[in-house]
Design an enzyme around this catalytic site. Structure first.
Site, PDB file in Angstrom:
ATOM      1  N   PHE A  46      -7.231   4.428  -6.412  1.00 41.37           N
ATOM      2  CA  PHE A  46      -8.141   5.557  -6.598  1.00 41.37           C
ATOM      3  C   PHE A  46      -7.258   6.748  -6.955  1.00 41.37           C
ATOM      4  CE2 PHE A  46     -12.392   4.297  -5.270  1.00 41.37           C
ATOM      5  CZ  PHE A  46     -12.160   3.122  -4.580  1.00 41.37           C
ATOM      6  N   ALA A  47      -7.635   7.513  -7.929  1.00 43.36           N
ATOM      7  CA  ALA A  47      -6.824   8.655  -8.354  1.00 43.36           C
ATOM      8  C   ALA A  47      -6.496   9.562  -7.178  1.00 43.36           C
ATOM      9  CB  ALA A  47      -7.554   9.450  -9.427  1.00 43.36           C
TER      10      ALA A  47
ATOM     11  N   PHE B 216      -5.356   8.829  -4.521  1.00 46.88           N
ATOM     12  CA  PHE B 216      -4.153   8.373  -3.820  1.00 46.88           C
ATOM     13  C   PHE B 216      -2.881   8.620  -4.617  1.00 46.88           C
ATOM     14  CE2 PHE B 216      -7.254   6.943  -1.190  1.00 46.88           C
ATOM     15  CZ  PHE B 216      -7.830   5.700  -1.450  1.00 46.88           C
TER      16      PHE B 216
ATOM     17  N   LEU C 110       0.866  -1.177   0.000  1.00 49.09           N
ATOM     18  CA  LEU C 110       0.000   0.000   0.000  1.00 49.09           C
ATOM     19  C   LEU C 110       0.900   1.223   0.000  1.00 49.09           C
ATOM     20  CD1 LEU C 110      -3.135   0.273   2.305  1.00 49.09           C
ATOM     21  CD2 LEU C 110      -2.093   2.173   1.067  1.00 49.09           C
ATOM     22  N   ALA C 111       1.501   1.513  -1.174  1.00 47.26           N
ATOM     23  CA  ALA C 111       2.501   2.578  -1.252  1.00 47.26           C
ATOM     24  C   ALA C 111       2.581   3.060  -2.692  1.00 47.26           C
ATOM     25  CB  ALA C 111       3.858   2.048  -0.779  1.00 47.26           C
ATOM     26  N   GLU C 112       1.831   4.086  -2.970  1.00 43.98           N
ATOM     27  CA  GLU C 112       1.741   4.567  -4.353  1.00 43.98           C
ATOM     28  C   GLU C 112       3.079   5.051  -4.895  1.00 43.98           C
ATOM     29  OE1 GLU C 112      -0.590   5.108  -2.096  1.00 43.98           O
ATOM     30  OE2 GLU C 112      -2.172   3.946  -3.094  1.00 43.98           O
TER      31      GLU C 112
ATOM     32  N   HIS D  86     -12.237   9.334  -2.539  1.00 39.35           N
ATOM     33  CA  HIS D  86     -12.516   8.352  -3.581  1.00 39.35           C
ATOM     34  C   HIS D  86     -13.269   8.981  -4.750  1.00 39.35           C
ATOM     35  CE1 HIS D  86     -11.984   6.100   0.177  1.00 39.35           C
ATOM     36  NE2 HIS D  86     -11.506   5.137  -0.573  1.00 39.35           N
TER      37      HIS D  86
END
Lengths: 439, 328
Positions: B83-84, B86, B58-60, B129
């Site tokens: 989700f954009a 993020f 979980l690390a964009e 979101h």
């Protein structure tokens, strides 16, 4: 500081004027109130005095040019002062307090709406012109004043100007000519046999072209407009002027001593006034709101100016005048008309017009209504004619005889929107009857 | 020909590219066995294996950073940002690294990477979101930005994006994932070039420019006003960067009026760029001011449904704007 000389507004609904003559030249010294320029409006010449003392720095409008009220004509100041840029000759914002209709005649009633078929009056405000509308107009040399706007607030849209370019004006549906024989353009009905008037050129070799002066232009405009506005119908009666002639003969000298030249015209005016009193609907103007009945009978008398055209000075409030007063007024107006000395007020506000075409020998004519009036009386030439006089024999039998009488044909051309034939005949009948029973 | 949803078009596009080119792989949160939170990658893990469809932490920032690194090595990553909203932790990687790489290395190093992200609201997603992010990235030279509005374009544009040597930000209108349906041919390869806009509806009274879910609403509005005699020309932009200036200018030259619709906040939104292009290059063709209908300048799309509806442009609001513009 410079003083601007602008085209004055010389009447409530006068929106333009013609500079007929500059009385002084550029670079001349001029005193305040000295006559500077002659302006022509409604065929009347008016002198405009200088609004300031100083040097005439620049004249912007030439002799013969017609410009809107408020247009900058000249600038007066001290030599060397900066002359303000002259905006384009058609300055729209100049003190024109005129109501939108561009009728040159001052209407006795509030704004008479222009009939849809007349040429479009100039729009006072064409609204916002978007970039594309400006571009299309420039490309096709469109006068945006002639374009109907269908956008919000009457804005001229791209569609409107394109429609104008592509096929004449974008007119509202009710302004479109209806179909049917009566409304088709002559070219369509008659084919190429009758070319459109505007395009008509005779095959004959052209000779001199006489330029149109202010008076001719105005007459032309008015006559066309009148014919387009009113459905013209003419009714004809003849009148026995014997009693009028006798009356005139008896009173000519006494009138003369009062300084009044008693002409037959005065009788025609007087008889018309009586008829107007008895048939008031003839003393009226047509409007969309209703037929406006005028309070005063202001009778115009057409005066020919020969080659210079024609003009119609008005005898105001003729219903209050005696025969002598009418005669005096008619004389005075005619004389000053011929010497071009009428003032603007004297050619405005007429409610009825008389034209004496008989003077030049015409038996009968069908004159054009002087808008926005209801009718015009035409007087034919005085001619001795044999007529049948109804009488009785000494024994009481009906017996007609022939007599030679001074007769004239009277025509009444009337606006069929306002009155019908019966009323017109009633009116004309009263005129005839009054003249024939003059005592 | 088959009728399918927008998300199915995406899935098929990815499936075909994974099949065609072994350098292609997918990296993102829950893309593997889960098949993606929207099911965009459903079945791909099973079909192509764990080396091709990779679950990320979980690390964009890491997702994009790894994507850039592998791309420099010759891979063709499809990075998914769940989700954009993020994407911002990865902003530096995208803008300072991916977008600049080709320019900075004189063409020696390129980043042929696709970053996919569902964007937009109307799904009760609230603050984190529902965001639109195209304005931030359309501003960046070196990056392409693509937004499909139909299943056909979703598939065709995604495949083209994978094959494009540039980093491509591929924004998917999440509200339309299953709401937008359309025909997609089955027996031929569907490839849609990045760049050209699509003339969705030809018209003459005014031009409407839209993308994503808004395009769908504009289509509805256009049908509605057609009953009133207003003839709308609707252009589906498809590629926001590089935008199809020719189609945009050509349309306004014809109609003289332009309305741009997007759900992103108005100020500095993507519509401002289109409006500026029109003002600069279509000035003499304009019959009305250029209008934008957009989301309000409010920090986030509300979670509360009535407020969410207030925020989002919809067919009713678009219809009203069209009527006003047509009447000008």
């Amino acid at each position: 500081m410079t003083t601007e000389v602008i085209m004055p507004q010389l009447g409530e609904s006068v929106v333009e004027g013609t500079v007929t003559k500059w009385l002084r030249n550029q670079d001349d010294q001029i005193e305040e109130y000295e006559p500077l320029v002659e302006i022509n409006t409604d065929k009347v010449d008016t002198e405009v005095p200088s609004p300031a003392t100083g040097t005439i720095l620049k004249l912007f409008v030439g002799e013969g040019e017609t410009v809107k009220a408020g247009t900058l004509l000249a600038v007066i100041g001290e030599p060397g002062e900066e002359i303000p840029e002259a905006p384009p000759a058609d300055r729209e914002d100049g003190g024109a307090k005129a109501a939108p209709p561009v009728e040159r005649e001052h209407q006795p009633s509030p704004a008479v709406s222009t009939a849809p078929s007349t040429p479009k009056a100039t729009r006072e405000d064409i609204g916002f012109i978007s970039p594309v509308v400006a571009r299309v107009a420039a490309e096709h040399k469109v006068d945006l004043n002639q374009v109907t706007g269908t956008g919000s607030g009457g804005r001229i849209t791209k569609k409107d100007v394109l429609a104008y370019v592509e096929g004449g004006q974008a007119t509202a549906p009710w302004e479109e000519p209806a179909s049917g024989e009566l409304f088709r353009p002559t070219e369509e009905v008659f084919g190429k046999v009758l070319p459109a008037a505007a395009e008509q050129r005779t095959g004959a070799q052209a000779g001199n072209v006489l330029p149109l002066d202010a008076v001719r232009t105005q007459i032309a405009e008015h006559m066309v407009r009148s014919k387009h506005t009113s459905p013209h119908v003419t009714t004809l009666m003849e009148v026995d002027l014997g009693r009028v002639i006798a009356h005139r003969k008896a009173h000519k000298e006494s009138f003369g001593r009062e300084g009044v030249n008693l002409t037959l015209t005065a009788y025609f005016v007087a008889a018309s006034v009586e008829a107007l009193k008895e048939v008031p609907v003839v003393n009226s103007s047509f409007s969309e709101e209703g037929i406006v009945l005028h309070k005063a009978a202001n009778v115009g008398v057409a005066v020919s100016l020969g080659e210079d055209g024609l003009i119609v000075p008005v005898v105001k409030n003729a219903e209050q005048l005696s025969l002598q007063a009418i005669a005096r007024s008619v004389n005075d107006l005619a004389e000053r008309a011929r010497s071009h000395k009428l003032i603007l007020d004297e050619v405005q506000d007429g409610t009825f017009t008389i034209t004496n075409h008989g003077i030049s020998g015409s038996l009968l004519a069908t004159p054009i209504i002087n808008q926005p009036q209801c009718a015009i009386l035409g007087v034919g030439v005085l001619q001795k004619r044999p007529v049948v006089i109804e009488g009785m024999s000494p024994s009481g039998e009906p017996e007609d005889s022939l007599a030679i009488r001074p007769m004239a044909y009277l025509t009444l051309t009337f606006d069929h929107r306002i009155i019908d034939g019966a009323i017109a005949d009633q009116f004309l009948g009263i005129v005839v009857q009054r003249l024939q029973s003059w005592a | 020909m088959a009728e399918m949803t927008l998300i199915e078009g995406l899935r098929q596009g990815m499936d075909e590219e994974l099949e065609r080119d072994e350098r292609v792989y997918i990296l993102g949160e829950d893309v593997g066995p889960r098949g993606g939170v929207f099911r965009a990658t459903q079945g791909l893990y099973e079909k192509h294996g764990e080396d091709r469809v990779v679950d990320s932490p979980l690390a964009e920032l890491t997702i994009v950073g790894i994507g850039i690194g592998t791309a420099l090595y010759g891979m063709r990553p499809i990075c998914e940002i769940q989700f954009a909203d993020f994407i911002f932790p990865a902003f530096n990687q995208i803008v300072s690294e991916a977008a600049r790489m080709c320019y900075r290395s004189g063409g020696e190093w390129t980043v042929p990477m696709v970053i996919r992200a569902p964007y937009g609201g109307g799904i009760g997603g609230g603050l984190y979101h529902s965001q639109s992010i195209e304005a931030f990235f359309a501003h960046v030279p070196g990056l392409k930005v693509v937004v499909p509005s139909t299943p056909y374009d979703a598939k065709g544009l995604l495949k083209s994006s994978v094959r494009d040597p540039n980093p491509v930000l591929f924004l998917e209108p999440k509200k339309g994932y299953r709401l937008i349906r359309g025909e997609v041919p089955e027996d031929e390869e569907v490839l849609v070039p990045i760049g050209p806009a699509r003339m969705s509806r030809e018209g003459s009274d005014l031009s409407v420019f839209a993308y994503g879910m808004m395009h769908q609403y504009c289509l509805e509005a256009a049908e509605r006003v057609a009953q009133e005699g207003i003839d709308v020309e609707l252009v589906d932009l498809r590629t926001l960067k590089p935008v199809d200036r020719e189609t945009i200018l050509g349309s306004v030259a014809k109609t003289g009026k332009a309305l741009i619709v997007h759900e992103d906040n108005l100020t500095g939104g993507y519509g401002a760029e289109i409006a500026a292009i029109l003002a600069e290059e279509a000035f003499a063709d304009l019959d009305a001011p250029v209008r934008r209908l957009a989301g309000p300048d409010v920090p986030a799309m509300p979670y509360s449904h009535p407020l969410q509806d207030w925020f989002m442009p919809d067919a009713d609001k678009i219809t009203e704007s069209i009527r006003e513009l047509a009447a000008y």
